[in-house]
Design a protein around this motif. Structure first.
Motif, short mmCIF file in Angstrom:
data_model
loop_
_atom_site.label_atom_id
_atom_site.label_comp_id
_atom_site.label_asym_id
_atom_site.label_seq_id
_atom_site.Cartn_x
_atom_site.Cartn_y
_atom_site.Cartn_z
N SER A 80 0.82 -1.21 0.00
CA SER A 80 0.00 0.00 0.00
C SER A 80 0.85 1.26 0.00
O SER A 80 0.38 2.32 -0.43
CB SER A 80 -0.92 0.00 1.23
OG SER A 80 -0.16 0.12 2.43
N ASN A 115 -7.71 10.80 1.38
CA ASN A 115 -8.46 10.90 2.63
C ASN A 115 -9.40 12.10 2.56
O ASN A 115 -9.13 13.08 1.84
CB ASN A 115 -7.53 11.02 3.83
CG ASN A 115 -6.66 12.25 3.77
OD1 ASN A 115 -7.09 13.35 4.09
ND2 ASN A 115 -5.41 12.08 3.32
N TRP A 123 1.16 10.97 -2.58
CA TRP A 123 1.78 9.84 -3.30
C TRP A 123 3.27 9.93 -3.09
O TRP A 123 3.93 10.87 -3.53
CB TRP A 123 1.42 9.89 -4.78
CG TRP A 123 1.92 8.70 -5.56
CD1 TRP A 123 2.33 7.52 -5.07
CD2 TRP A 123 2.03 8.61 -6.99
NE1 TRP A 123 2.69 6.67 -6.06
CE2 TRP A 123 2.52 7.30 -7.27
CE3 TRP A 123 1.75 9.47 -8.04
CZ2 TRP A 123 2.75 6.87 -8.57
CZ3 TRP A 123 1.98 9.03 -9.34
CH2 TRP A 123 2.47 7.74 -9.60
N GLN A 183 -2.47 7.76 -1.78
CA GLN A 183 -3.31 7.72 -0.59
C GLN A 183 -4.32 8.88 -0.66
O GLN A 183 -3.94 10.02 -0.96
CB GLN A 183 -2.46 7.86 0.68
CG GLN A 183 -1.29 6.87 0.76
CD GLN A 183 -1.77 5.44 0.90
OE1 GLN A 183 -2.66 5.13 1.69
NE2 GLN A 183 -1.16 4.55 0.11
#
Length: 480
Positions: free
Chosen positions: A97, A104, A140, A102
């Motif tokens: 991962s 959010n 990222w 990412q």
């Protein structure tokens, strides 16, 4: 691209290169070296002694097959190894991962009074307002130096080791079930011999009493004969205790109470011997799960060291956000409340008090420990096989001599019976001759049990059916 943007990129690149040059991990290198097959005397061609995954079926015993199946389905220790493998697989997913973007989202709503004496200007100063922020963020990490790749490789190595550990637990469990089962059969055969020994001593005592009454023997011979009975009964009781303990061990291995109650008693001689080439194979180190697990821990340790070195280099992220922010929640979703941002983030530790070098030194020490553990494992593997081969060859020679001794004892017994039937000897001579036969039968049972036990131990030492390719395939499937 504007001149200002070009200058900014050039500056960032120059700063990155110059700061990366400050990375200093010199002088921290592994000291241990792994042993190879040639250094252990295993060089040469393979002997074709691969062990089947279900090697116990070669013994031709349906009861053993059933016990093995139950054990591999129910034993808690095997399930524990499988749980550890599942944990290692989760670590792989976590490491993977880190290479992905990412995202959010956040929503913050605050009812707040602003200070009159702070930096907040009028008309907000001293007022009570509702504030809100609705925002989507993204990041990222650009793995320029392979930090995330090294972490993933280390996790993969650990998962491979966990897979091999699970296979090693399976091999050990299967061998322990077979050895306990053969031990139980040995005890049953010994009980049959012990029962005949007790009957023989009862007959001896009856004859001695008759001879004492006839004045042919004294009280000394009578007392000696009487002492043989409790000794024979004690031997039977000890064997029955061993049988009960062996049954309990089998039930614990199988993981099912009372699993041994339905076992049928049959002679060890009914078990087929497994033909095994009595040499150490050249590819032994690739067949054993414990060696494979140790080797994968070395691989994981090497990747951990690589990851620790990469920590000295810059960490580059692309960061972006977009959303709404306002004072007064009624205006939160208006176009004037929009906000967004995008840009790179560069992080490089300059002065960490030696933390990175200490981390690298620790990972290097872990790698040395993994290598030495691997070396100890491969040396023990070679010794294990050599021991079992030596024992198997010795037991074969002992069985040859024992069969000759038993044949002589049975011939002497047959002669004693013939003399007694012809009136040339008394029955005590027959019983004494049978004592030697019973002693040889006990020895034959023990040697047969040892032969089977050694065959199982050698099958385990040769890998017990471990398939390294299957372990690699399992872990590779996790990445897909």
């Amino acid at each position: 691209m504007s001149n200002k943007q070009r200058a900014l990129r050039a500056g960032l690149l120059t700063l990155t290169v110059s700061l990366a040059a400050c990375a200093n991990f010199s002088g921290i290198t592994p000291q241990a070296q792994p042993r190879d097959a040639a250094s252990l005397g295993l060089a040469g061609s393979d002997t074709g002694t691969a062990v089947a995954a279900q090697w116990w079926r070669a013994f031709g015993d349906a009861q053993l097959d059933r016990l093995e199946t139950q054990a591999l389905e129910s034993n808690p220790n095997l399930k524990l190894a499988q749980a550890r493998l599942a944990r290692a697989r989760a670590v792989i997913e976590t490491a993977e991962s880190a290479n992905r973007p990412q995202f959010n989202g956040s929503l913050d709503l605050t009812h707040q009074r602003y200070t009159k004496t702070g930096a907040v200007p009028a008309p907000l100063a001293g007022s009570i307002q509702d504030t809100g922020t609705l925002q989507l963020g993204a990041s990222w990490e650009l793995d320029f130096f392979g930090k995330n790749r090294a972490a993933l490789d280390a996790a993969l190595g650990s998962a491979q080791a966990a897979q091999a550990d699970a296979q090693a637990a399976r091999v050990l469990l299967a061998s322990n079930v077979a050895r306990s089962y053969f031990q139980w059969l040995r005890i049953q055969d010994q009980l049959a011999v012990a029962q005949r020994t007790l009957s023989q001593r009862e007959e001896t005592l009856r004859l001695v009493r008759q001879r004492v009454e006839a004045g042919l023997d004294t009280q000394l011979e009578l007392r000696q004969s009487e002492g043989g009975l409790p000794d024979a009964r004690q031997q039977m009781e000890a064997l029955q205790e061993q049988a009960a303990l062996t049954q309990h061990a089998l039930e614990a291995l199988v993981g099912k109470p009372n699993a041994s109650l339905g076992l049928e008693k049959h002679a060890l001689a009914a078990i087929k011997n497994v033909a095994i080439v009595p040499v150490i194979p050249a590819d032994l180190l690739g067949r054993r799960a414990d060696v494979a697990a140790a080797r994968w821990r070395v691989e994981a340790g090497m990747k951990d060291v690589a990851n620790a070195k990469i920590q000295f280099y810059p960490n580059v992220n692309l960061v972006a956000f977009a959303g709404f922010s306002s004072i007064g929640t009624d205006r939160l979703l208006q176009s004037d409340s929009q906000q967004w941002g995008i840009g790179p983030a560069l992080r490089l530790p300059l002065f960490d008090g030696g933390r990175l070098r200490a981390n690298l030194r620790g990972k290097t020490a872990d790698l040395d420990a993994a290598i030495e553990s691997y070396n100890a494992t491969v040396i023990d593997a070679v010794r294990d096989v050599a021991d079992q081969v030596a024992s198997m060859q010795s037991i074969t020679r002992q069985q040859t001599e024992q069969r000759a001794a038993q044949q002589a004892a049975e011939s002497a017994y047959a002669i004693a019976v013939q003399r007694y039937e012809a009136g040339l000897g008394n029955y005590l001579h027959v019983l004494n001759a049978e004592t030697a036969v019973l002693a040889q039968r006990r020895l034959a049972v023990d040697l047969s049990a040892r032969a089977l036990d050694t065959q199982v131990a050698l099958l385990r030492a040769l890998g017990g059916g471990f398939q390294a390719e299957a372990a690699s395939t399992t872990v590779s499937a996790i990445q897909k």
